[in-house]
Design an enzyme around this catalytic site. Structure first.
Site, short mmCIF file in Angstrom:
data_model
loop_
_atom_site.label_atom_id
_atom_site.label_comp_id
_atom_site.label_asym_id
_atom_site.label_seq_id
_atom_site.Cartn_x
_atom_site.Cartn_y
_atom_site.Cartn_z
N ASP A 1 26.59 53.02 34.45
CA ASP A 1 25.62 53.60 33.53
C ASP A 1 26.19 53.55 32.12
O ASP A 1 27.39 53.78 31.91
CB ASP A 1 25.32 55.05 33.91
CG ASP A 1 24.28 55.69 32.99
OD1 ASP A 1 23.10 55.32 33.09
OD2 ASP A 1 24.67 56.53 32.17
N GLU B 1 25.77 55.07 28.14
CA GLU B 1 25.15 55.86 27.08
C GLU B 1 25.23 55.00 25.83
O GLU B 1 26.23 54.30 25.61
CB GLU B 1 25.86 57.19 26.89
CG GLU B 1 25.89 58.08 28.12
CD GLU B 1 24.51 58.45 28.66
OE1 GLU B 1 23.55 58.45 27.86
OE2 GLU B 1 24.41 58.72 29.86
N HIS C 1 23.15 62.75 31.66
CA HIS C 1 23.27 62.01 30.41
C HIS C 1 24.71 61.84 29.95
O HIS C 1 24.96 61.62 28.77
CB HIS C 1 22.41 62.63 29.30
CG HIS C 1 20.96 62.74 29.67
ND1 HIS C 1 20.20 61.64 29.99
CD2 HIS C 1 20.16 63.83 29.81
CE1 HIS C 1 18.98 62.04 30.30
NE2 HIS C 1 18.93 63.35 30.20
N ASP D 1 26.28 60.39 35.73
CA ASP D 1 25.03 59.72 36.09
C ASP D 1 25.28 58.60 37.10
O ASP D 1 24.49 58.40 38.04
CB ASP D 1 24.35 59.15 34.85
CG ASP D 1 23.59 60.21 34.05
OD1 ASP D 1 23.56 61.37 34.48
OD2 ASP D 1 23.04 59.86 32.99
#
Length: 499
Positions: free
Chosen positions: A332, A334, A471, A476
């Site tokens: 994942d 960000e 987040h 995540d």
């Protein structure tokens, strides 16, 4: 609405020249016209709303009631930049060669764009004047537009752009081998040249991310990416007659497709509905060849994963479903924003699954070399101070290549995360596009009957799982991994029950 603005001011002698009409939306049977103005003009608009409504009814000739909503807020730097990014994504040939987009509000509103000089001249005749018109029609305040032609830097520390596509808008096609249909073109458009609402378009790119989906109504469809190094194009195919394009033998090969380029409102970008596909060679388009994994980790070292939830829920006690056999890396990102064209990662988190068990974690903050918008920091908790001095994306990717070597990839909404990985890998000459990919959003409708929303938190809720630190990338990723394992257990149980 620009012509409407002109006509209204012609009729009123310029009475409303300080106003703008940037948007019309159709809501609840009415046309809602947004009136943009400076804060000190809000009272003027409200006092003249009845006259404005009558003028709009006369000039617009909508066959529906008209309402007015007043926007008297001055734009922020982040909202101004977001509006320009959204506008620019309609021009794929420009999007692929823009280096940066920035905005400022003090001492005046300014949008600054750095663009590769190869497309600057073309943009002067199309994109730039249309952007100037968009800014003039959207904001009551004057917005100055500065566009500069630049060369891409060549040093790795500046996240240099690869030239895998050679900057071409069209390729000469040879050595065609049809896979679906009989497509055998002499030329094909590049991924970066595709815009929405083109029909029977032939486009060429490197094939990646074939993923099978099931709609809430039970209809099967497939998604994959075509990419040329800097730009990715979402493609969609509806399998029929036993024909599928979710074929691992196509991974990292150059292909051309025939289909209709349409505007995907959900993703705010062009996508192609594919009817035919052929493997081919394209002059100037070269897939990156896989290389051996580095011998040692450099900047980011994986850590063993150990958590009670896994021990109590996922460890042992069940027959391993065939779908969970092997090694998977669930990852994942960000990022500074939602656009793979302009935004950059601020954090990469991943976990490794081996034969149904989470074994290792990979986690690092990333310095994006640009400010993180305030609203993004509020959502993720990642601030400029946190990423300052952290490794750059290109410094992290060799370690992630080693961590994920030989593994399939899993994400929740993989079509967002995977293009960032492809683009970064291309710039570092690391092949990530040759891997099998899976999306927990695609699995959820099969495993969780009646699920209405496919966000990660709703999928976890349906499975009785919790993500305590949403987040953030590694949490995540771990939550997605648990969902991936749990849903395949459910599907395996269903399959056994059907026998």
């Amino acid at each position: 609405m620009n012509e409407i603005y002109k006509k209204i001011n012609e009729r009123t002698g310029g009475k409303y020249e300080k106003l703008r009409f940037p948007r019309v939306a159709f809501e609840g049977g009415s046309a809602v016209v947004t009136v943009a103005c400076k804060p000190d003009y809000v009272a003027f608009v409200n006092a003249n709303k009845l006259e404005l409504l009558e003028l709009l009814r006369t000039e617009c000739a909508f066959h529906t009631p008209i309402k007015i909503t007043v926007d008297g807020a001055s734009p922020t730097a982040s909202s101004l930049r977001a509006a320009v990014v959204k506008f620019t994504e309609k021009f794929a040939y420009v999007s692929s060669v823009i280096h940066t987009i920035a905005a400022q509000t003090e001492p005046q509103l300014v949008v600054s764009i750095k663009m590769h000089k190869a497309m600057y001249e073309l943009a002067q005749n199309d994109y730039i004047p249309r952007l100037e018109e968009f800014l003039k029609n959207s904001y009551a305040d004057e917005v100055r537009l500065d566009v500069t032609a630049v060369e891409y830097a060549q040093s790795g520390s500046n996240y240099a752009a690869s030239a895998s596509s050679g900057g071409k808008s069209e390729y000469a096609i040879t050595d065609v081998k049809p896979v679906l249909g009989s497509l055998a073109p002499a030329t094909a458009k590049s991924v970066s040249s595709i815009i929405a609402n083109e029909y029977n378009v032939v486009v060429c790119g490197v094939f990646a991310m074939p993923t099978e989906f099931t709609s809430k109504g039970g209809r099967k469809y497939e998604r994959f990416l075509l990419y040329d190094g800097e730009t990715s194009l979402q493609c969609r195919f509806s399998p029929s007659g036993g024909v599928s394009l979710a074929d691992p033998t196509l991974l990292n090969k150059t292909v051309c497709v025939l289909g209709n380029a349409e505007y995907d409102a959900y993703r705010n970008e062009a996508s192609v509905s594919v009817r035919e596909l052929s493997v081919c060679n394209a002059d100037g388009l070269c897939p990156i060849a896989p290389v051996p994994a580095p011998a040692e980790y450099d900047r980011v070292k994986p850590q063993p994963y150990n958590e009670y939830v896994q021990s109590s829920m996922f460890d042992g006690g069940f027959e391993l479903p065939p779908a969970l056999k092997g090694d998977f890396v669930v990852f994942d990102f960000e990022t500074t924003g939602l656009s793979v064209l302009y935004d950059r990662p601020t954090e990469l988190g991943a976990v490794k699954i081996s034969d149904g068990k989470i074994t290792d974690t990979f986690s690092t903050l990333i310095d994006p070399r640009r400010p993180i918008p305030e609203e993004v920091s509020v959502k993720t908790g990642i601030t400029d101070d946190m990423v300052k001095g952290q490794p750059l994306f290109e410094d992290v990717l060799p370690d992630f290549y080693k961590f994920s070597y030989g593994c399939s990839f899993v994400c929740h909404n993989i079509s967002f995360d995977f293009p960032f990985l492809l683009k970064g890998g291309n710039r570092c000459n690391l092949a990530f596009g040759d891997r099998r990919t899976y999306d927990t959003m695609a699995i959820a409708p099969l495993a969780l009957a009646g699920i209405q929303k496919l966000s990660l938190d709703k999928v976890l809720e349906g499975l009785g799982l919790v993500n305590d630190n949403a987040h953030r990338a590694v949490t995540d990723a771990a939550a997605t991994a648990k969902a991936f394992i749990a849903m395949h257990r459910i599907l395996a149980d269903k399959k056994r029950g059907d026998k």
